[in-house]
Design an enzyme around this catalytic site. Sequence first.
Site, PDB file in Angstrom:
ATOM      1  N   SER A  80       0.850  -1.315  -0.134  1.00  0.00           N
ATOM      2  CA  SER A  80       0.125   0.118   0.022  1.00  0.00           C
ATOM      3  C   SER A  80       0.936   1.340  -0.051  1.00  0.00           C
ATOM      4  O   SER A  80       0.540   2.306  -0.303  1.00  0.00           O
ATOM      5  CB  SER A  80      -1.054  -0.125   1.282  1.00  0.00           C
ATOM      6  OG  SER A  80      -0.004   0.092   2.415  1.00  0.00           O
TER       7      SER A  80
ATOM      8  N   ASN B 186      -5.646   5.717  -0.061  1.00  0.00           N
ATOM      9  CA  ASN B 186      -5.001   6.291   1.100  1.00  0.00           C
ATOM     10  C   ASN B 186      -4.578   7.703   1.009  1.00  0.00           C
ATOM     11  O   ASN B 186      -4.491   8.458   1.886  1.00  0.00           O
ATOM     12  CB  ASN B 186      -3.668   5.401   1.122  1.00  0.00           C
ATOM     13  CG  ASN B 186      -3.892   4.300   1.805  1.00  0.00           C
ATOM     14  OD1 ASN B 186      -5.181   3.913   2.453  1.00  0.00           O
ATOM     15  ND2 ASN B 186      -2.932   3.232   2.068  1.00  0.00           N
TER      16      ASN B 186
ATOM     17  N   GLU C  56      -7.502  -2.109  -5.823  1.00  0.00           N
ATOM     18  CA  GLU C  56      -6.848  -0.954  -6.601  1.00  0.00           C
ATOM     19  C   GLU C  56      -5.868  -1.796  -7.419  1.00  0.00           C
ATOM     20  O   GLU C  56      -4.533  -2.681  -7.021  1.00  0.00           O
ATOM     21  CB  GLU C  56      -6.083   0.121  -5.907  1.00  0.00           C
ATOM     22  CG  GLU C  56      -6.996   0.838  -5.075  1.00  0.00           C
ATOM     23  CD  GLU C  56      -6.368   1.817  -4.130  1.00  0.00           C
ATOM     24  OE1 GLU C  56      -6.842   3.414  -3.852  1.00  0.00           O
ATOM     25  OE2 GLU C  56      -5.254   1.531  -3.394  1.00  0.00           O
TER      26      GLU C  56
ATOM     27  N   HIS D  15      -3.754  -4.178  -4.731  1.00  0.00           N
ATOM     28  CA  HIS D  15      -3.932  -3.535  -3.612  1.00  0.00           C
ATOM     29  C   HIS D  15      -5.419  -4.067  -3.003  1.00  0.00           C
ATOM     30  O   HIS D  15      -6.440  -3.332  -3.243  1.00  0.00           O
ATOM     31  CB  HIS D  15      -3.635  -2.107  -3.512  1.00  0.00           C
ATOM     32  CG  HIS D  15      -3.882  -1.448  -1.855  1.00  0.00           C
ATOM     33  ND1 HIS D  15      -4.117  -0.150  -1.606  1.00  0.00           N
ATOM     34  CD2 HIS D  15      -3.572  -1.913  -0.747  1.00  0.00           C
ATOM     35  CE1 HIS D  15      -4.341  -0.295  -0.414  1.00  0.00           C
ATOM     36  NE2 HIS D  15      -3.500  -1.107   0.347  1.00  0.00           N
TER      37      HIS D  15
END
Length: 646
Positions: A119, A191, A152, A140
């Site tokens: 990540s 994120n 992702e 991800h």
Amino acid sequence: MIRRIAVLGAGTMGHGIAQVAAMAGYNVIMRDIKEEFVQSGLNRIRASLEKFVKKGKMSEEEMNEVLSRIKTTLDLEEAVRYADFVIEAIPEVFDIKADTFRTVDRVAPRHAVMATNTSSLPITELAAVTSRPDKFVGMHFFNPPQLMKLVEVVRGAKTSDETVNITVELAKSMGKVPVVVAKDVPGFIVNRVLVRWLNEACLIMEREGVDKLLIDAALKGKADLPMGAFELSDFIGLDVMRDIIDAMVQRGFILTPCKSWKELPEGGKLGRKSGQGFYDWSSGRPNIPADPDAPFDPLEVLSMAINEAAWLVRSGVASAEDVDKAVVLGLNFPKGPLKMADEIGLDRVKAVIEAKKEKYGLPEYEVDPLIAEKVDRGELGVKSGRGFFDYGLKEKEFGSVLYRETPPIAWIIVNRPDKLNAINTDVVEGIMSSLDEAESEAIRVVVITGEGRAFSAGADVTMFKELKPIEAFELSKRLNEAFRRIREFRKPVIAMVNGFALGGGLELAMACDLRIASDRAQFGQPEITLGIITGAGGSYRLPELVGIAKAKELLFTGDLIGADEALRIGLVNRVVPHDKLEEETRSLAMKIAERPAKALEIYKALLNGTKLDAETLAFGLVFGTEDSKEGINFFLEKMKPEFKGI
Ligand code: COA
């Protein structure tokens, strides 16, 4: 064709990914460096599958089949030797991952795709340690992979289209929703957005002393987020937050981290898992009530998520749709940040960020140029028909009335500002034609308002000059009919009272279902000062709303009252600051628009006392019987029905 998947790492993410892959029918080989890790991963998979069985989502047999598809090993080479697809989920340390991928590259078949679940590390740099960066991709997953739908799919600088496609298809076959992240930016999509708003909430608390409970209550109650910023930070883990932020900042993400990310973990406060974080979790989840009236604007926090989302779109990382989709699925937002921005109005988002810049001067408070450009072009979001998304703006002019659709809301705007929107026959017919338009499927709620400083200052007094009694009778009849149509309209109608609502203007507002008023609004039935009486429902709607005594006072004196007094006596539902009127009205309208249309329609009829006599209701009910279907169908088919009494 992918059949065998190697999952490297049996920890929190690894075991979950292995389980999801096996559930999708793939043969999985899960590898970790110690037998105890592998066993613990397997045990967690078994426990998770048993939960599915318990909930009836899977049979015992299926569970055993899934388990039989998962092999384990401690030997990395054995794990990847025959793999078609390798997913790495080992600790977030570059050198450990790089070493692992060097081996994978040497041993795995040439066609194999290598994916990392990192990540925080750059995909491109990890890919560079292999001899086939075109076959290297970020994949991800979100925690827990068994439940979270989002994946992702991150493109490194050299990742081929084919590799991206294979990964997207694989994610789909696992029942996931892949979002392609076209550029390997720190934090990818979710994120980046996450860190922005969590950090902003924390900064606001630290430097402005705003209570974290207040911020969280507003985020939950006003923005409908499932968790507040501090609650979510605790939930994720404050050490994890610190590490995510550190890694991103190291890679050039511009952010001024708040102090708590360092201080709390240093003091052993890691959030939920340690029992203490921003909140006390020692006896379970802290109770943070959602408060729709909390005196804190969630946009103060969410504007930063929106600005970041705009950056992602402008930088070509993902489309607006994909950014929103990723945030909705990855963070359980009720809607994506860009959709939120469109609903709030990009001009307001911009103003909030600019005010931060002005006050604190931090580099992250630069309004993203995409937002600024859109505001310059008048693309302000839902209210202008276009923002980040297109709302198919429809606008029509019916004489002095503007009709504007921003589905699911239709706006009817009386547009005679120089005459304070005085109502003449042209205005009445314009409102009626607008209502015809608002019958369309896409519209759920109608808002009536006025342009300029008045809602409406009443019937156009120039019409009254030399009006014969019979003409006055006809005029009043028409006004009453027209306003009754508003009251009985199938969909909720809100009066957005932006200024004077006098005489016929107040009667128009009272014919609507709800009234939301600017703090500048004034109300009155001044007819008596003209030597006449109300002619469009005032004498019966006013007492209905405020009671006979207050109604008599207002009618007998013709005095004007302000918004607060109007609220106190029940003439309006809400009073809001003038500059928030449109936003508050839209948010009320949106809330109602999300409610079931038929139930609203029936409520309207019931509450308005529309003649829903017993026969009408029973007529509706009888169509729910089997016998009614039998009777009608058989009649039409010229056959004899057999009634069963049900
Ligand atoms: N009918 C026709 N024209 C009206 C009107 C009405 N009900 N209300 C306002 N206007 C016109 C005014 O004549 C003026 O037009 P002008 O610029 O061509 O002269 C324009 O709107 C602006 O109004 P003005 O009176 O200059 O604004 P103000 O701020 O001084 O006063 C009010 C505002 C609302 C107090 C005042 O306009 C008023 O009392 N209007 C009549 C209210 C009324 O009696 N309504 C009941 C009718 S049944």
